[in-house]
Design an enzyme around this catalytic site. Structure first.
Site, PDB file in Angstrom:
ATOM      1  N   ALA A   1      36.522 -20.220 -53.407  1.00  8.79           N
ATOM      2  CA  ALA A   1      37.755 -19.566 -52.959  1.00  8.79           C
ATOM      3  C   ALA A   1      38.729 -19.308 -54.108  1.00  8.79           C
ATOM      4  CB  ALA A   1      38.434 -20.415 -51.880  1.00  8.79           C
TER       5      ALA A   1
ATOM      6  N   PHE B   1      39.596 -17.866 -58.213  1.00  4.48           N
ATOM      7  CA  PHE B   1      39.642 -16.528 -58.819  1.00  4.48           C
ATOM      8  C   PHE B   1      38.236 -15.968 -59.057  1.00  4.48           C
ATOM      9  CE2 PHE B   1      39.721 -14.693 -63.278  1.00  4.48           C
ATOM     10  CZ  PHE B   1      39.869 -13.383 -62.851  1.00  4.48           C
ATOM     11  N   ILE B   2      37.428 -16.678 -59.851  1.00  4.62           N
ATOM     12  CA  ILE B   2      36.081 -16.171 -60.155  1.00  4.62           C
ATOM     13  C   ILE B   2      35.215 -16.221 -58.903  1.00  4.62           C
ATOM     14  CG2 ILE B   2      33.963 -16.662 -61.458  1.00  4.62           C
ATOM     15  CD1 ILE B   2      35.773 -17.528 -63.803  1.00  4.62           C
TER      16      ILE B   2
ATOM     17  N   THR C   1      32.359 -23.214 -70.044  1.00  2.00           N
ATOM     18  CA  THR C   1      33.372 -22.348 -70.664  1.00  2.00           C
ATOM     19  C   THR C   1      33.125 -22.228 -72.171  1.00  2.00           C
ATOM     20  OG1 THR C   1      35.720 -22.199 -71.217  1.00  2.00           O
ATOM     21  CG2 THR C   1      34.901 -24.388 -70.749  1.00  2.00           C
TER      22      THR C   1
ATOM     23  N   GLU D   1      35.290 -22.743 -74.169  1.00  2.00           N
ATOM     24  CA  GLU D   1      36.153 -23.738 -74.807  1.00  2.00           C
ATOM     25  C   GLU D   1      35.411 -25.020 -75.186  1.00  2.00           C
ATOM     26  OE1 GLU D   1      40.129 -24.214 -73.390  1.00  2.00           O
ATOM     27  OE2 GLU D   1      40.041 -22.375 -72.229  1.00  2.00           O
TER      28      GLU D   1
ATOM     29  N   TYR E   1      41.028 -30.541 -70.849  1.00  2.00           N
ATOM     30  CA  TYR E   1      40.259 -29.604 -70.005  1.00  2.00           C
ATOM     31  C   TYR E   1      38.882 -29.352 -70.607  1.00  2.00           C
ATOM     32  CZ  TYR E   1      38.490 -25.063 -68.429  1.00  2.00           C
ATOM     33  OH  TYR E   1      37.673 -24.049 -67.991  1.00  2.00           O
TER      34      TYR E   1
ATOM     35  N   LYS F   1      35.032 -30.345 -69.354  1.00  2.00           N
ATOM     36  CA  LYS F   1      33.958 -29.377 -69.127  1.00  2.00           C
ATOM     37  C   LYS F   1      32.733 -29.743 -69.976  1.00  2.00           C
ATOM     38  CE  LYS F   1      34.253 -26.054 -66.978  1.00  2.00           C
ATOM     39  NZ  LYS F   1      33.935 -25.883 -65.525  1.00  2.00           N
TER      40      LYS F   1
HETATM   41  N1  LIG Z   1      39.072 -18.053 -65.531  1.00  2.49           N
HETATM   42  C1  LIG Z   1      38.599 -18.150 -66.752  1.00  2.49           C
HETATM   43  O1  LIG Z   1      39.080 -17.481 -67.682  1.00  2.49           O
HETATM   44  C2  LIG Z   1      37.435 -19.059 -67.038  1.00  2.49           C
HETATM   45  C3  LIG Z   1      36.840 -18.993 -68.323  1.00  2.49           C
HETATM   46  C4  LIG Z   1      35.760 -19.826 -68.583  1.00  2.49           C
HETATM   47  C5  LIG Z   1      35.270 -20.674 -67.620  1.00  2.49           C
HETATM   48  N2  LIG Z   1      35.885 -20.743 -66.402  1.00  2.49           N
HETATM   49  C6  LIG Z   1      35.324 -21.676 -65.406  1.00  2.49           C
HETATM   50  O2  LIG Z   1      35.009 -20.946 -64.234  1.00  2.49           O
HETATM   51  C7  LIG Z   1      35.166 -21.786 -63.087  1.00  2.49           C
HETATM   52  C8  LIG Z   1      36.073 -21.104 -62.072  1.00  2.49           C
HETATM   53  O3  LIG Z   1      37.314 -20.838 -62.697  1.00  2.49           O
HETATM   54  P1  LIG Z   1      38.463 -19.983 -61.984  1.00  2.49           P
HETATM   55  O4  LIG Z   1      39.145 -19.238 -63.051  1.00  2.49           O
HETATM   56  O5  LIG Z   1      37.937 -19.274 -60.814  1.00  2.49           O
HETATM   57  O6  LIG Z   1      39.423 -21.147 -61.550  1.00  2.49           O
HETATM   58  P2  LIG Z   1      40.350 -21.318 -60.258  1.00  2.49           P
HETATM   59  O7  LIG Z   1      41.248 -22.427 -60.634  1.00  2.49           O
HETATM   60  O8  LIG Z   1      40.900 -20.017 -59.811  1.00  2.49           O
HETATM   61  O9  LIG Z   1      39.312 -21.782 -59.133  1.00  2.49           O
HETATM   62  C9  LIG Z   1      38.791 -23.080 -59.053  1.00  2.49           C
HETATM   63  C10 LIG Z   1      38.431 -23.313 -57.612  1.00  2.49           C
HETATM   64  O10 LIG Z   1      37.902 -24.649 -57.519  1.00  2.49           O
HETATM   65  C11 LIG Z   1      38.460 -25.246 -56.374  1.00  2.49           C
HETATM   66  N3  LIG Z   1      38.454 -26.694 -56.556  1.00  2.49           N
HETATM   67  C12 LIG Z   1      39.194 -27.418 -57.433  1.00  2.49           C
HETATM   68  N4  LIG Z   1      38.932 -28.730 -57.278  1.00  2.49           N
HETATM   69  C13 LIG Z   1      37.996 -28.816 -56.298  1.00  2.49           C
HETATM   70  C14 LIG Z   1      37.341 -29.911 -55.678  1.00  2.49           C
HETATM   71  N5  LIG Z   1      37.616 -31.178 -56.043  1.00  2.49           N
HETATM   72  N6  LIG Z   1      36.464 -29.668 -54.687  1.00  2.49           N
HETATM   73  C15 LIG Z   1      36.218 -28.380 -54.276  1.00  2.49           C
HETATM   74  N7  LIG Z   1      36.816 -27.319 -54.822  1.00  2.49           N
HETATM   75  C16 LIG Z   1      37.692 -27.530 -55.830  1.00  2.49           C
HETATM   76  C17 LIG Z   1      39.865 -24.696 -56.260  1.00  2.49           C
HETATM   77  O11 LIG Z   1      40.406 -24.846 -54.964  1.00  2.49           O
HETATM   78  C18 LIG Z   1      39.646 -23.247 -56.650  1.00  2.49           C
HETATM   79  O12 LIG Z   1      39.336 -22.470 -55.529  1.00  2.49           O
HETATM   80  C19 LIG Z   1      35.693 -23.120 -63.604  1.00  2.49           C
HETATM   81  O13 LIG Z   1      34.591 -23.983 -63.793  1.00  2.49           O
HETATM   82  C20 LIG Z   1      36.281 -22.766 -64.965  1.00  2.49           C
HETATM   83  O14 LIG Z   1      36.253 -23.886 -65.832  1.00  2.49           O
HETATM   84  C21 LIG Z   1      36.953 -19.953 -66.092  1.00  2.49           C
END
Ligand SMILES: NC(=O)c1ccc[n+]([C@@H]2O[C@H](COP(=O)([O-])OP(=O)(O)OC[C@H]3O[C@@H](n4cnc5c(N)ncnc54)[C@H](O)[C@@H]3O)[C@@H](O)[C@H]2O)c1
Length: 347
Positions: free
Chosen positions: A14, A16-17, A129, A131, A151, A155
């Site tokens: 739910a 962003f990604i 990531t 990172e 963070y 990861k």
């Molecule tokens: N957005 C970026 O630029 C980016 C870049 C590299 C990697 N990532 C990785 O991609 C993944 C998704 O990132 P995003 O940008 O969509 O982040 P986001 O913060 O928008 O989404 C994370 C989701 O995880 C859910 N969540 C958090 N804790 C939880 C738990 N304990 N149990 C169940 N659900 C839980 C949240 O409710 C949220 O819906 C992450 O692993 C992040 O590290 C993101």
């Protein structure tokens, strides 16, 4: 790997990604069953995925640190693929509450792995990531992990557990490490939505340090295509770096957004930006070799200019009440959330 049957559990679906990925899968593979398993943490909204919910796309409110809830979802929905996107994701917040990041990102991942040890699946896709490499040049997917903040350390630690479960328990896992992602529905604690929303509200954009640190950007629809390719054609045990050639300093990101907003283009940059203290350590850049995902035929299609125009249009139309009162805190230079808002959806 051809998928005969696809009942996919997307942890963190739910967010962003996750919402971009669900939108993509629903459009491309309408027969797939998707279970979006998400606790709806402070940055997440059910309305991110509401338009895609159906008999085949089901939301289950659950926390990945809760083994009983997760195992029930795996069994009840006969899941054969797990994609783990669930995480605490904001570097600045990890400097404030690092143990929360260890709990969700490391322990939560290990809980998933334990569930998969007891009830196996065909494929576990693990979202990591760029990172984890720190700001060293990463020539190969096997480059050492050198995280520089809580963070990225959480990861990297999760990646280590996935690697260990692959070796010790034959977990069929694939790693994905992506550059920064942008697009609609991203919570405004991240640079691009923070810049757009601050400007829409007539506030100055808080910019860390000199603003010269470089980041690379991928539009969320290009990332969804990459995940699709890895889901269907990825090699088990591989690390897929998903990188972009679009590299900009943070201040150039702000400049580009300002230029794309006609009402602001006449204003001076210094009137629209406020420089703040820097992160204690701020990675200078992330540079990855993405040849493995390119060998699957992937390349990004959305130019930064057009992706940004769409993103700005989405925030203009939707952002004023998308996340509610927590938005005010998210727009600060270093967000600190009141506990009542941080845990508002806690199960
Ligand atoms: N957005 C970026 O630029 C980016 C870049 C590299 C990697 N990532 C990785 O991609 C993944 C998704 O990132 P995003 O940008 O969509 O982040 P986001 O913060 O928008 O989404 C994370 C989701 O995880 C859910 N969540 C958090 N804790 C939880 C738990 N304990 N149990 C169940 N659900 C839980 C949240 O409710 C949220 O819906 C992450 O692993 C992040 O590290 C993101």
């Amino acid at each position: 790997m051809p998928l005969n049957k696809s009942n996919i559990l997307i942890a963190g679906g739910a967010g962003f990604i996750g919402s971009a990925l669900i939108e993509h899968i629903v459009a491309r593979y309408p027969s797939y069953v998707i279970i979006c398993f998400d606790c709806l943490s402070y940055c997440s909204q059910l309305k991110n995925i509401e338009p895609y919910l159906s008999d085949n796309v089901i939301f289950v409110k659950g926390d990945i640190t809760n083994k009983i809830a997760l195992k029930s979802a795996l069994v009840n929905y006969d899941i054969n693929v797990v994609i783990n996107l669930a995480a605490n994701t904001h570097v600045d917040l990890s400097l404030e509450i690092p143990f929360d990041f260890t709990n969700v990102n490391v322990i939560g991942t290990q809980v998933i792995l334990e569930c998969l040890r007891e009830r196996s699946v065909d494929l576990y896709l693990h979202m990591s990531t760029d990172e984890v490499y720190g700001d060293s040049y990463c020539n190969t997917s096997n480059a050492p992990l050198e995280p520089t903040n809580p963070y990225s350390a959480s990861k990297a630690a999760a990646d280590m557990f996935v690697h260990a479960y692959m070796k010790s328990f034959n977990l069929p896992a694939i790693f994905m490490r992506t550059n920064n992602v942008y697009g609609p529905r991203q919570f405004p604690e991240k640079l691009i939505p923070k810049t757009i929303m601050s400007l829409l509200r007539g506030s100055k954009v808080p910019l860390h340090g000199s603003g010269l640190n470089q980041r690379r950007y991928i539009h969320c629809t290009d990332l969804a295509t990459a995940i699709d390719l890895i889901l269907h054609n990825g090699q088990i045990a591989s690390v897929y770096n998903i990188g972009s050639e679009t590299e900009l300093s943070n201040i150039d990101v702000c400049r580009t957004i300002i230029k794309a907003m006609p009402s602001l283009s006449e204003q001076k940059l210094e009137d629209l930006i406020e420089f703040t203290k820097d992160r204690p350590y701020n990675d200078s850049r992330y540079f990855m070799n993405s040849s493995l995902i390119e060998s699957l035929g992937w390349k990004p299609h959305v130019s930064f200019e057009s992706g940004l125009a769409d993103t700005i249009a989405w925030y203009e139309a939707n952002s004023s009440d998308w996340w509610g009162p927590i938005t005010e805190y998210a727009l600060q230079a270093f967000p600190r959330y009141p506990s009542s808002l941080l845990h508002q959806n806690k199960i």
